[in-house]
Write a protein that holds these residues in place. Structure first.
Motif, PDB file in Angstrom:
ATOM      1  N   ASP A 172      42.514  44.683  43.233  1.00 26.74           N
ATOM      2  CA  ASP A 172      42.233  45.573  44.311  1.00 26.74           C
ATOM      3  C   ASP A 172      43.836  46.383  44.537  1.00 26.74           C
ATOM      4  O   ASP A 172      43.715  47.464  44.795  1.00 26.74           O
ATOM      5  CB  ASP A 172      42.028  44.817  45.640  1.00 26.74           C
ATOM      6  N   PHE A 173      44.807  45.535  44.920  1.00 28.57           N
ATOM      7  CA  PHE A 173      46.193  46.280  44.864  1.00 28.57           C
ATOM      8  C   PHE A 173      46.573  47.061  43.810  1.00 28.57           C
ATOM      9  O   PHE A 173      47.120  48.261  44.022  1.00 28.57           O
ATOM     10  CB  PHE A 173      47.272  44.968  45.232  1.00 28.57           C
ATOM     11  N   LEU A 174      46.457  46.534  42.711  1.00 33.14           N
ATOM     12  CA  LEU A 174      46.958  47.339  41.243  1.00 33.14           C
ATOM     13  C   LEU A 174      45.818  48.696  41.098  1.00 33.14           C
ATOM     14  O   LEU A 174      46.383  49.678  40.776  1.00 33.14           O
ATOM     15  CB  LEU A 174      46.537  46.558  40.206  1.00 33.14           C
ATOM     16  N   GLY A 175      44.687  48.592  41.531  1.00 31.66           N
ATOM     17  CA  GLY A 175      43.717  49.746  41.355  1.00 31.66           C
ATOM     18  C   GLY A 175      43.866  50.659  42.306  1.00 31.66           C
ATOM     19  O   GLY A 175      44.024  52.052  41.919  1.00 31.66           O
ATOM     20  N   LYS A 176      44.552  50.465  43.365  1.00 33.36           N
ATOM     21  CA  LYS A 176      45.137  51.410  44.551  1.00 33.36           C
ATOM     22  C   LYS A 176      46.180  52.252  43.888  1.00 33.36           C
ATOM     23  O   LYS A 176      46.446  53.401  44.323  1.00 33.36           O
ATOM     24  CB  LYS A 176      45.279  50.846  45.833  1.00 33.36           C
ATOM     25  N   LEU A 177      47.128  51.513  43.020  1.00 29.22           N
ATOM     26  CA  LEU A 177      48.149  52.120  42.542  1.00 29.22           C
ATOM     27  C   LEU A 177      47.727  52.878  41.156  1.00 29.22           C
ATOM     28  O   LEU A 177      48.681  53.647  40.534  1.00 29.22           O
ATOM     29  CB  LEU A 177      49.174  51.218  42.100  1.00 29.22           C
ATOM     30  N   GLY A 178      46.788  52.744  40.650  1.00 28.91           N
ATOM     31  CA  GLY A 178      45.964  53.634  39.554  1.00 28.91           C
ATOM     32  C   GLY A 178      46.010  52.738  38.431  1.00 28.91           C
ATOM     33  O   GLY A 178      45.949  53.326  37.372  1.00 28.91           O
TER      34      GLY A 178
END
Length: 289
Positions: A172-178
Motif C-alpha cells: 500500500d505504501f509503495l503504491g502511493k509512491l507509484g
C-alpha cells in the motif's frame, strides 16, 4: 543512511511523520535504534503541498545550484556600495570548507563504500556515505534494503529494524509512491530517491564511539508523464550514533530533523523528461571529510 507512530507503523519501523524526509526511505523525522507517494507536475516551479505527501514521500534530495544563485545575486556588489570590495562583514573560516587531504576510500561492502579510518574524519565520512545509501532507491526493494541496513547498522540494530521496516514498506505504501509491490516504477517512468550530503559536524568522539550530524538535501518522487507525485526537494539534518566494530564504523541509533533550509531559488522546475535523463546520466560520489 533509517529514519512515529502515524498510520500505525510504530516507532520501531524506521519511518517518519515528515513526508519529505529522505534518510531511511520512509520519510520519518525520527528513529531510535535499537529499542528492545495526472499530468506532468514539472510545468510550474512551485506546487502546493498535499496532505497525502505526509505519508508517502520518502527521501528528499536537494538541488545543487543554491550557492550559484547566491553568488549571482551578490555579483554586483557587497551591499555597502563599494562594488564588493567592502569589509563590513565577517568572512567564513576557510577551514570550514577546505579538504582535509584524506583520500576517499576505495573499498566497498556491496554498493556502499567501506574502509573508513578509525578517527574523526573516518567517522564523518562513514556517516555521509551511510546517509547516501539510506536515501537511495535500493531502500524500496526488500532484498537490497536488507543488504543496506545490514551493512550500515550493527547486527543488533539491523535485527531490530528489519521486520518493522518490511512492514512499513508495504504494498500500500509503495503504491502511493507509484511503485508496484516489489518497488519497481511503471514502464516509462523513473522513481527518484537521492540523498546529497552538504556537510558534516562531529558532535562527539571518544575513540570507539562517535556522534555525527549530516546536513543533506534530498530528492524524492516519480518522474514520468503520468506521475501525480513529481520529484521535489528537501533539507534535513541526520544525526547518527556510530560504534567502531571489527567491520569498521557501524550505526547504532539515529535521529532526524528539518533544515537548515536556504531560501528557494527562482529557477523554474524542469520537465519530467529532463529529470529522468539527469538521474540516469549523473552518478553519485564517495564522500570523504
Amino acid at each position: 543512511m533509517s529514519l512515529g507512530d502515524e498510520s500505525g507503523y510504530g516507532s520501531g519501523s524506521g519511518r517518519t511523520d515528515d513526508g519529505y524526509s529522505t534518510i531511511g526511505g520512509t520519510r520519518q523525522t525520527r528513529t531510535r535504534l535499537p529499542d528492545g507517494e495526472g499530468g506532468d507536475g514539472y510545468s510550474t516551479p512551485r506546487r502546493p503541498a498535499r496532505n497525502s505527501r505526509s505519508l508517502v514521500t520518502v527521501v528528499g534530495v536537494v538541488v545543487l545550484l543554491i550557492a550559484a544563485i547566491a553568488f549571482a545575486n551578490m555579483g554586483g556588489g557587497g551591499g555597502d556600495g563599494s562594488g564588493g570590495s567592502g569589509n563590513g562583514g565577517s568572512k567564513p573560516d576557510s577551514s570550514s570548507t577546505a579538504a582535509t587531504g584524506t583520500k576517499p576510500v576505495t573499498g566497498k561492502n556491496g554498493s556502499i563504500p567501506s574502509g573508513f579510518a578509525h578517527d574523526e574524519q573516518g567517522a564523518q565520512s562513514a556517516a555521509s556515505n551511510f546517509a547516501v545509501a539510506l536515501g537511495s532507491v535500493g531502500m524500496f526493494k526488500k532484498d537490497s534494503r536488507h543488504e543496506i541496513v545490514n551493512t550500515i547498522y550493527t547486527a543488533e540494530a539491523a535485527a531490530n529494524l528489519r521486520d518493522p521496516q518490511d512492514a512499513a514498506y508495504s504494498a500500500d505504501f509503495l503504491g502511493k509512491l507509484g511503485l508496484d509491490p516489489d518497488g519497481n516504477a511503471p514502464q516509462g517512468s523513473t522513481f527518484v530517491s537521492r540523498t546529497i550530503p552538504v556537510g558534516t559536524k562531529l558532535e562527539a568522539f571518544e575513540g570507539s564511539t562517535a556522534k555525527v550530524s549530516v546536513w543533506y538535501t534530498g530528492l524524492i518522487g516519480m518522474s514520468g508523464p503520468e506521475s501525480t507525485d513529481p520529484v521535489s526537494t528537501s533539507w534535513k539534518t541526520w544525526t547518527v550514533q556510530l560504534s567502531w566494530t571489527n567491520a569498521g564504523w557501524r550505526a547504532v541509533s539515529d535521529t532526524q530533523k528539518d533544515g537548515p533550509a536556504p531560501v528557494p531559488g527562482d529557477v523554474a522546475a524542469s520537465s519530467s523528461d529532463e529529470i529522468s535523463k539527469a538521474v540516469k546520466e549523473y552518478g553519485g560520489f564517495t564522500y570523504a571529510r
